[in-house]
Enzyme design. Structure first.
Site, PDB file in Angstrom:
ATOM      1  N   ILE A   6     187.014 130.085  76.670  1.00 24.08           N
ATOM      2  CA  ILE A   6     187.055 129.211  75.489  1.00 24.08           C
ATOM      3  C   ILE A   6     187.411 127.789  75.898  1.00 24.08           C
ATOM      4  CG2 ILE A   6     188.009 128.909  73.171  1.00 24.08           C
ATOM      5  CD1 ILE A   6     188.845 131.824  73.161  1.00 24.08           C
ATOM      6  N   GLY A   7     186.521 126.864  75.593  1.00 25.72           N
ATOM      7  CA  GLY A   7     186.763 125.451  75.901  1.00 25.72           C
ATOM      8  C   GLY A   7     187.153 124.693  74.655  1.00 25.72           C
ATOM      9  N   ASN A   8     187.061 123.365  74.712  1.00 29.04           N
ATOM     10  CA  ASN A   8     187.438 122.557  73.548  1.00 29.04           C
ATOM     11  C   ASN A   8     186.357 122.540  72.478  1.00 29.04           C
ATOM     12  OD1 ASN A   8     190.125 121.561  74.106  1.00 29.04           O
ATOM     13  ND2 ASN A   8     189.207 120.472  75.834  1.00 29.04           N
ATOM     14  N   TYR A  65     199.222 122.775  93.303  1.00 34.02           N
ATOM     15  CA  TYR A  65     198.779 121.822  92.273  1.00 34.02           C
ATOM     16  C   TYR A  65     199.502 122.110  90.962  1.00 34.02           C
ATOM     17  CZ  TYR A  65     195.132 118.901  89.979  1.00 34.02           C
ATOM     18  OH  TYR A  65     194.427 117.934  89.300  1.00 34.02           O
ATOM     19  N   GLY A  69     194.238 123.422  85.078  1.00 32.57           N
ATOM     20  CA  GLY A  69     193.730 124.111  83.879  1.00 32.57           C
ATOM     21  C   GLY A  69     193.332 125.548  84.202  1.00 32.57           C
ATOM     22  N   ASP A  71     190.811 127.359  83.262  1.00 34.89           N
ATOM     23  CA  ASP A  71     189.405 127.565  83.627  1.00 34.89           C
ATOM     24  C   ASP A  71     189.139 127.123  85.062  1.00 34.89           C
ATOM     25  OD1 ASP A  71     189.957 124.971  82.789  1.00 34.89           O
ATOM     26  OD2 ASP A  71     187.946 124.634  81.965  1.00 34.89           O
ATOM     27  N   ARG A  72     189.804 126.032  85.456  1.00 32.40           N
ATOM     28  CA  ARG A  72     189.639 125.521  86.830  1.00 32.40           C
ATOM     29  C   ARG A  72     190.249 126.521  87.820  1.00 32.40           C
ATOM     30  NH1 ARG A  72     192.021 119.618  88.121  1.00 32.40           N
ATOM     31  NH2 ARG A  72     191.484 119.500  90.338  1.00 32.40           N
ATOM     32  N   SER A  89     181.934 117.694  81.013  1.00 31.31           N
ATOM     33  CA  SER A  89     182.350 116.395  80.486  1.00 31.31           C
ATOM     34  C   SER A  89     183.187 115.652  81.532  1.00 31.31           C
ATOM     35  CB  SER A  89     183.133 116.565  79.185  1.00 31.31           C
ATOM     36  OG  SER A  89     184.204 117.462  79.377  1.00 31.31           O
TER      37      SER A  89
END
Lengths: 199, 199
Positions: A6-8, A65, A69, A71-72, A89
């Site tokens: 799920i993204g933005n 790190y 995120g 997803d990353r 994006s």
């Protein structure tokens, strides 16, 4: 098993080896009655179905790190050795070595770059042309802008490249064609999620 | 002799080897009674003093580039062989060889890049840090953004570099320090104008 990222704005759903993309609300509705394992970059969704399971805590990447995120993280987990480029994006570039995440950086995506030119001067608000010739120096404004966008992403990835380069994301297919040692794979994030689920 | 380079917001005035910068209206007023040779990227100024002379037609650069701005032409005229980087709101990179302009491209300046990140996500709206470490992969979002901004400009210029690199413009001094074979010179545009005036 059904997986969802799920993204933005969009939700990507993985089922039987195929990836489908929907607007978030539509995807949540369409798969509402299914059993789904998901990750989400956005914690503000209140209407996630009860039979969906957030597997964020299963996505354990070996990294120093701070604030990577989810997803990353998942995309990086799919690769043991190589550079991973997720071109949407934003264009994130990460390096994995022996299953360890060495770090990474974030370039603006091609559309965001266009916006940057527009903010400088209307004269620089040209049309995006991903096929601009990279072998010769530009001879007009449109080429000068497009050359800079594509070449800067390319030269950054080249600077970082160690071995294979894995591309994913909306502009990943296009960018992967600029490199010989590249692989385009839209399922990377789901491969990482499956690794986390140990399946 | 007084020379002036009129931009969209500022006017740079060259007199007795020194460069001073003013807001356009202030510069026009302050030097209104002087004899000034000028170039202007903006043709909309109606209050340019009558004793000022537009020398645009004297700035003749040997180039195939269509629509090269008058200030970029003048800066290039100052250099016979090398790469010229004018780093302001945009970063223009041009190549000169034997007095001939071979072409060039346009990157967004550092502030415009920051705006691009902000447009993608508030999470990427970090503080500009030109001193970010470029020798190691970033380990947090702030570094990941700053590394990408500075490194992408650096790697593009490196890709283009043939011999000496001449830097000018507001961020030119900073960027010139990233290269060994570099020269920072805030008077380049005026040197080009003097070459055009054959003085």
């Amino acid at each position: 098993m059904i997986l969802a990222d799920i993204g933005n704005s969009y939700i990507k759903v993985y089922q039987k080896g195929a990836v489908r993309s929907f607007e978030v609300s539509e995807g949540l509705k369409r798969y509402g009655s299914e059993r789904v394992y998901y990750i989400s970059v956005n914690n503000n969704y209140t209407d996630i179905p009860k039979n969906w399971t957030d597997i964020a805590e299963k996505i354990e990447l070996d990294t120093s790190y701070l604030g990577l995120g989810i997803d990353r993280k998942a995309v990086c987990m799919a690769v043991t050795d190589g550079v991973i480029v997720d071109a949407g994006s934003a264009v994130t570039v990460d390096v994995m070595q022996n299953g360890v995440h060495l770090g990474g950086y974030i370039l603006p995506g091609m559309q965001a770059m266009m916006g940057a030119y527009h903010s400088i001067s209307p004269k620089l608000a040209v049309t995006l042309n991903p096929n601009v010739e990279l072998g010769v120096l530009p001879q007009n404004t449109k080429d000068a802008v497009n050359y800079a966008i594509i070449s800067s992403i390319k030269s950054m990835i080249q600077t970082t490249a160690r071995g294979k380069i894995y591309f994913t994301g909306g502009d990943g297919k296009f960018l992967s064609k600029l490199f010989e040692n590249s692989i385009y794979d839209e399922t990377l994030v789901f491969q990482g999620m499956m690794k986390g689920l140990e399946c």
